[in-house]
Design a protein around this motif. Structure first.
Motif, PDB file in Angstrom:
ATOM      1  N   ASP A  76       1.529  -4.850  -9.385  1.00 17.36           N
ATOM      2  CA  ASP A  76       1.362  -5.186  -7.976  1.00 17.36           C
ATOM      3  C   ASP A  76       1.664  -6.674  -7.813  1.00 17.36           C
ATOM      4  O   ASP A  76       0.876  -7.529  -8.240  1.00 17.36           O
ATOM      5  N   ALA A 101      -5.710  -1.203  -2.935  1.00 19.03           N
ATOM      6  CA  ALA A 101      -4.417  -0.506  -2.783  1.00 19.03           C
ATOM      7  C   ALA A 101      -3.855  -0.064  -4.126  1.00 19.03           C
ATOM      8  O   ALA A 101      -2.995   0.822  -4.193  1.00 19.03           O
ATOM      9  N   GLN A 120       0.711 -10.742  -4.452  1.00 22.73           N
ATOM     10  CA  GLN A 120       0.299 -12.154  -4.398  1.00 22.73           C
ATOM     11  C   GLN A 120       1.174 -13.058  -5.258  1.00 22.73           C
ATOM     12  O   GLN A 120       0.947 -14.258  -5.319  1.00 22.73           O
ATOM     13  N   THR A 176       0.843  -1.203   0.000  1.00 23.12           N
ATOM     14  CA  THR A 176       0.000   0.000   0.000  1.00 23.12           C
ATOM     15  C   THR A 176       0.872   1.244   0.000  1.00 23.12           C
ATOM     16  O   THR A 176       0.656   2.176  -0.783  1.00 23.12           O
TER      17      THR A 176
END
Ligand code: PMP
Length: 404
Positions: free
Chosen positions: A197, A122, A200, A93
């Motif tokens: 991002d 985020a 994960q 974030t």
């Protein structure tokens, strides 16, 4: 790989809940921590606790070398080209917020920001804030019916020459994997700045930021067997060097007077204040932990487990899976008939099963699926076939309770 020995390194897993052994299927929210990480942080506080960079004394130089060694480790881990491209943050974030704040002078009114519909909040809200401040326009990248990025629609959107393309590598809600190398290459061809991002992806895939070709890659330590409170912002050197610092103060300066302040060079310029030193050291231990695993065997094991999980869920009947695919990573999203996901989660918890239920910080994705939320079961290196079997057995009993 000696699986029982691997699993025994995670002390949290050795407990019972409601008389049942804990079955932890919430690794996508945060992974459990191996002893190696816990010990590294304790050792730092026991032996080397001092602030970094500033002092002439030995304790500080020990802390500084440990801290800076992790930057080198990360450079190798994600195949960055320079150590200065690794910025320590408090998490994904914060990393994304640093980018959105840092780009303020490079984004004009009317610029287009493309965001993956499957993005975590985020990777949405900070761009919306940048859009508010700059007059830029947010456009979602639509998904196909099987929850992949709609590449035709994406290519159409790219014709509008977006300033930014923000993607997730792996969806936290569904586990779907984006072909980021290809998506980034197409975005770069139109001149867009790209952010991926990797929150994960980082624990499950080998990451090569140069092969991906993105300008920014972000992730959190706590999702890769490391501590909370530590994250990474990778940025390609030339673009990172142009980011306005979101935070100013100590550590990030070269010289300060009341008339003028000269900022430090990278990486310090973007690391204002005392950093989370113990957490950085814990992250270093998490990288050591991951690197000590047999790579191919671990990845294969996780893929087999996930396929087994998807199959067992389908076999149960009355289960709706979202975006399930054999290439997915680490997680499966589902609902039990029309039952509320929260009810299912609570009933599973009563049998010691930890899954996540809700919108998974991906409300636009839930809207595109036409649901308010769902349950998500997610796995890590410590997840066993017995965990999956226990989960399926418990879900069968929940189904019986709610549907029969
Ligand atoms: N992006 C993704 C894909 C995530 O899964 C998460 C955590 N759920 C975040 C961003 C935010 O990470 P953090 O809360 O560690 O900042």
């Amino acid at each position: 790989m000696d699986f029982p020995q691997l699993r025994a390194q995670f002390p949290t897993l050795e407990q019972t809940l409601e008389g049942y052994p804990l079955c932890y299927l919430d690794t996508a929210a945060t992974s459990q921590k191996p002893n190696r990480v816990i010990d590294a942080m304790t050792q730092y506080y026991h032996n080397n606790n001092a602030n970094v960079h500033r002092a002439a004394h030995q304790l500080s130089s020990r802390a500084t070398s440990q801290y800076e060694a992790v930057r080198d480790q990360l450079k190798g881990f994600i195949k960055a080209s320079r150590r200065e491209e690794i910025i320590f943050t408090h998490g994904t974030t914060e990393s994304i917020n640093m980018v959105t704040h840092g780009l303020i002078n490079q984004i004009q009114s009317g610029d287009i920001i493309l965001i993956d519909t499957a993005a975590h909040h985020a990777n949405i809200v900070p761009w919306q804030e940048l859009a508010k401040r700059s007059g830029a326009i947010i456009k979602p990248i639509p998904l196909t019916d099987d929850c992949r990025i709609d590449e035709l629609a994406y290519e159409e959107l790219l014709k509008q020459k977006p300033a930014i393309v923000a993607l997730c590598h792996v969806s936290n809600a569904l586990g779907t994997l984006n072909p980021v190398n290809n998506l980034v290459a197409k975005a770069k061809a139109t001149g867009a700045i790209t952010l991926v991002d990797g929150a994960q992806a980082i624990a499950h895939l080998e990451i090569d930021v140069q092969a991906i070709g993105c300008d920014f890659y972000v992730f959190s330590g706590h999702k890769m067997y490391g501590p909370t409170g530590i994250g990474v912002l990778y940025g390609r050197f030339d673009i990172l060097d142009k980011l306005e610092p979101m935070m100013t103060g100590g550590e990030m300066i070269k010289a300060v007077s009341f008339d003028v302040t000269e900022f430090n060079i990278l990486p310090n310029r973007l690391e204002a204040g005392t950093p989370p030193i113990a957490e950085v050291i814990g992250l270093g231990a998490a990288i050591d932990f991951i690197l000590a695993l047999p790579k191919a065997e671990t990845a294969q094991r996780e893929q087999t487990l996930l396929a087994y999980l998807q199959n067992q869920l389908t076999g149960l009947g009355d289960i709706h899976l979202y975006g399930a695919n054999k290439n997915n990573i680490g997680a499966v999203a589902f609902n039990l008939a029309s039952e509320h996901h929260q009810d299912v989660g609570i009933l599973l918890d009563q049998q010691g099963i930890a899954v996540r239920c809700g919108h998974h910080c991906a409300m636009p994705l839930m809207q595109s699926l036409g649901i308010k939320g769902c349950c998500r079961a997610s796995i890590g290196v410590y997840t066993s076939k017995e965990d999956i079997d226990r989960f399926i057995e418990a879900l069968a009993s929940v189904k019986e309770m709610l549907l029969d």
